[in-house]
Design a protein around this motif. Structure first.
Motif, PDB file in Angstrom:
ATOM      1  N   PRO A 116      42.351  39.909  44.198  1.00  0.00           N
ATOM      2  CA  PRO A 116      43.527  39.714  43.337  1.00  0.00           C
ATOM      3  C   PRO A 116      44.323  38.432  43.591  1.00  0.00           C
ATOM      4  O   PRO A 116      44.975  37.907  42.695  1.00  0.00           O
ATOM      5  N   LEU A 125      50.092  34.710  42.982  1.00  0.00           N
ATOM      6  CA  LEU A 125      50.021  35.804  42.013  1.00  0.00           C
ATOM      7  C   LEU A 125      48.896  36.777  42.349  1.00  0.00           C
ATOM      8  O   LEU A 125      47.969  36.431  43.088  1.00  0.00           O
ATOM      9  N   LYS A 127      45.992  39.189  40.388  1.00  0.00           N
ATOM     10  CA  LYS A 127      45.302  39.565  39.147  1.00  0.00           C
ATOM     11  C   LYS A 127      45.288  41.098  39.061  1.00  0.00           C
ATOM     12  O   LYS A 127      45.129  41.780  40.083  1.00  0.00           O
ATOM     13  N   THR A 128      45.404  41.631  37.858  1.00  0.00           N
ATOM     14  CA  THR A 128      45.409  43.093  37.693  1.00  0.00           C
ATOM     15  C   THR A 128      44.371  43.540  36.667  1.00  0.00           C
ATOM     16  O   THR A 128      43.866  42.734  35.883  1.00  0.00           O
ATOM     17  N   ILE A 173      55.855  40.528  36.253  1.00  0.00           N
ATOM     18  CA  ILE A 173      54.993  39.723  35.378  1.00  0.00           C
ATOM     19  C   ILE A 173      55.923  38.964  34.437  1.00  0.00           C
ATOM     20  O   ILE A 173      56.765  39.580  33.769  1.00  0.00           O
ATOM     21  N   GLU A 196      44.021  40.138  30.758  1.00  0.00           N
ATOM     22  CA  GLU A 196      43.762  39.095  31.758  1.00  0.00           C
ATOM     23  C   GLU A 196      45.012  38.288  32.100  1.00  0.00           C
ATOM     24  O   GLU A 196      45.048  37.595  33.110  1.00  0.00           O
ATOM     25  N   ASN A 197      46.041  38.387  31.238  1.00  0.00           N
ATOM     26  CA  ASN A 197      47.278  37.648  31.514  1.00  0.00           C
ATOM     27  C   ASN A 197      48.331  38.458  32.246  1.00  0.00           C
ATOM     28  O   ASN A 197      49.423  37.968  32.507  1.00  0.00           O
ATOM     29  N   ASN A 199      49.350  39.021  35.108  1.00  0.00           N
ATOM     30  CA  ASN A 199      49.306  38.554  36.493  1.00  0.00           C
ATOM     31  C   ASN A 199      50.685  38.680  37.123  1.00  0.00           C
ATOM     32  O   ASN A 199      51.681  38.273  36.542  1.00  0.00           O
TER      33      ASN A 199
END
Ligand code: MN
Ligand code: MN
Length: 495
Positions: A116, A125, A127-128, A173, A196-197, A199
């Motif tokens: 992540p 950041l 990633k999720t 976020i 994908e955004n 984050n």
């Protein structure tokens, strides 16, 4: 006011039926429920908190010895720490059937990816990957907390919870400022925010020298290593969940509602847990008060409730089961989901492997306790008002779920609905029929179909929810309490 013609059926608001003492019980229950919600923001935490409460009532972990359990035995089995099965063994053999309440303890959220951590624009950041059905725009620009486990290569489990206490940091976020939202605003709700955004911003202070590489990422790893003894590689075997930060809150000047994360389906899971714990407490509390069965006098501490033998007359006829399952939001698969053979294994273990599980199922009844959608004054167009569940009208019975032509639903039989009407009426439960939105508006499912496919007579009922799957969902306190009373009614019925 004139009595209504008995030929007509009209459902009634609970506030027009409840006494002051009922309302006091509702309030007490709601306070306990909010505490449970705060302690159980993930499925793992829900299992841990449920076991804690169950053990206080004398439940014991089911041993692997395979010995036959005596009537009145109170046992539980944790499925990998992410789902929980509880039972009180009845007087009749298991093959005579079980009374089951099933609910799920997983809720929509943002899981961290397995790798992540990254840095971009001099910020760190995560990633999720979202879990369950979410409206992505609801998860941006709102404080998030991080809960879960990191399991190191040697098997050591590191528990993590950051962002709930006032003195802890939270995460967020970011969203685009409206001033520059010209292009974003043209997009549909589903397209404006992509998975994908999503984050999560987790830091911005570098470590080392200006010329060092990865110094923003490394700064975070230094903190994590100091606090948890983990390195970047350990994320590979971690389950970390970003959930809305903060605790459950009363809503409304009259405090009649609760906003909380994960009412779906912890409002029903808590109802099932409370109902089975209440049955357990009833078994021993009465014995303790009986002068005819004196307990050996010991100095010091009073005996634990677990050591008090159950009052045989109060042991339920049929075995009671509560199934708090995982993975409902993504299809109930796997060893912790409602489809897992762990359920069969548990039932066979209850009888010391003596009974045919299939025969037990054939005589069982399952209340699949899951939330339904409440009529929302802001979006009345998705509901059909005669059949939609309404806030404060009690636990909502769903004869069927599914979408389009009831597709994907196990649909309970009319006979089953009639039985439930009877049991709820005997138990003084305020209830209403409900449906999952108007025809062709969408739809969904619960664990009912998986229990029904086991040849268990099953029907859905649960708490009506506003803003379902949003970071903060809203339920009515009365409806939560009535769901608990509904499960109690099943446990005390001869359905
Ligand atoms: Mn649900
Ligand atoms: Mn759901």
């Amino acid at each position: 006011m004139a009595e209504q013609n008995p030929l007509l059926y009209t459902k009634k608001n609970a506030f027009d039926q409840l006494t002051d003492s009922d309302l006091a019980a509702v309030h007490r229950y709601a306070e306990d429920y909010k505490k449970f919600l705060d302690a159980a923001k993930t499925e793992r935490e829900a299992v841990r908190e449920s076991i804690r409460l169950a053990e206080l009532a004398g439940f014991k972990a089911l041993s692997k010895s395979g010995a036959k359990l005596e009537p009145g035995a109170k046992v539980y089995r944790s499925l990998g720490g992410k789902a929980l099965l509880l039972a009180i063994v009845g007087r009749k053999p298991i093959s005579d059937g079980l009374l089951i309440a099933g609910a799920h303890i997983d809720s929509p959220r943002l899981d961290l990816k397995q790798q992540p951590l990254y840095e971009d624009s001099e910020m760190a950041l995560f990633k999720t990957h979202y879990y369950g059905g979410i409206k992505k725009y609801q998860w941006v620009a709102t404080p998030l907390a991080l809960h879960g486990v990191v399991v190191k290569k040697d098997g050591t489990v590191v528990n993590i919870s950051v962002g709930e206490r006032d003195d802890e940091p939270t995460f967020i976020i970011t969203d685009l400022l409206p001033h520059l939202g010209k292009d974003q605003e043209k997009k549909s709700l589903g397209e404006a925010f992509t998975g994908e955004n999503l984050n999560i911003l987790i830091g911005s202070r570098p470590t080392g020298a200006e010329t060092d590489t990865s110094r923003f990422k490394l700064a975070i790893l230094e903190i994590l290593n100091e606090k948890y003894g983990i390195s970047e590689e350990d994320f590979l075997s971690a389950e970390l969940e970003a959930v809305p930060a903060g605790h459950a809150r009363d809503i409304g000047f009259d405090r009649s509602l609760i906003a909380g994360y994960g009412h779906d389906d912890r409002s029903c899971a808590y109802a099932a847990l409370r109902a089975i714990i209440e049955q357990a407490q009833r078994l021993t509390a009465t014995v303790a008060a009986q002068p005819t069965t004196p307990l050996p006098k010991k100095r010091g501490r009073p005996p634990k409730s677990a050591t008090i033998p159950p009052n045989v007359d109060l042991i339920p006829e049929k075995t009671l089961v509560a199934f708090l399952s995982d993975k409902e939001e993504i299809g109930s698969m796997g060893t912790t989901g409602a489809l897992s053979a762990a359920f069969e294994s548990f039932v066979s273990q209850l009888s010391g492997g003596l009974c045919g599980v299939a025969q037990a199922f054939e005589h069982s009844f399952c209340l699949s306790a899951d939330v339904c959608n409440a009529l929302d004054p802001n979006f009345p167009e998705v509901s059909e008002k005669n059949n939609a569940a309404k806030i404060n009208y009690g636990v909502g019975i769903l004869k069927h779920t599914g979408s389009r032509g009831k597709s994907g639903s196990s649909e309970a039989a009319a006979e089953t609905v009639a039985k439930l009407r009877r049991a709820f009426s005997d138990g003084g439960v305020i209830w209403q029929m409900s449906e999952l939105g108007k025809v062709d508006q969408g739809g969904g499912g619960t664990i009912a179909q998986y229990m029904a496919n086991r040849n268990i007579e099953t029907i859905d009922a649960g708490v009506p929810v506003l803003s379902m799957h949003a970071p903060w969902e809203v339920v009515s306190k009365v409806d939560c309490y009535m769901t608990f009373k509904g499960i109690r009614a099943i446990y005390e019925s001869n359905i």
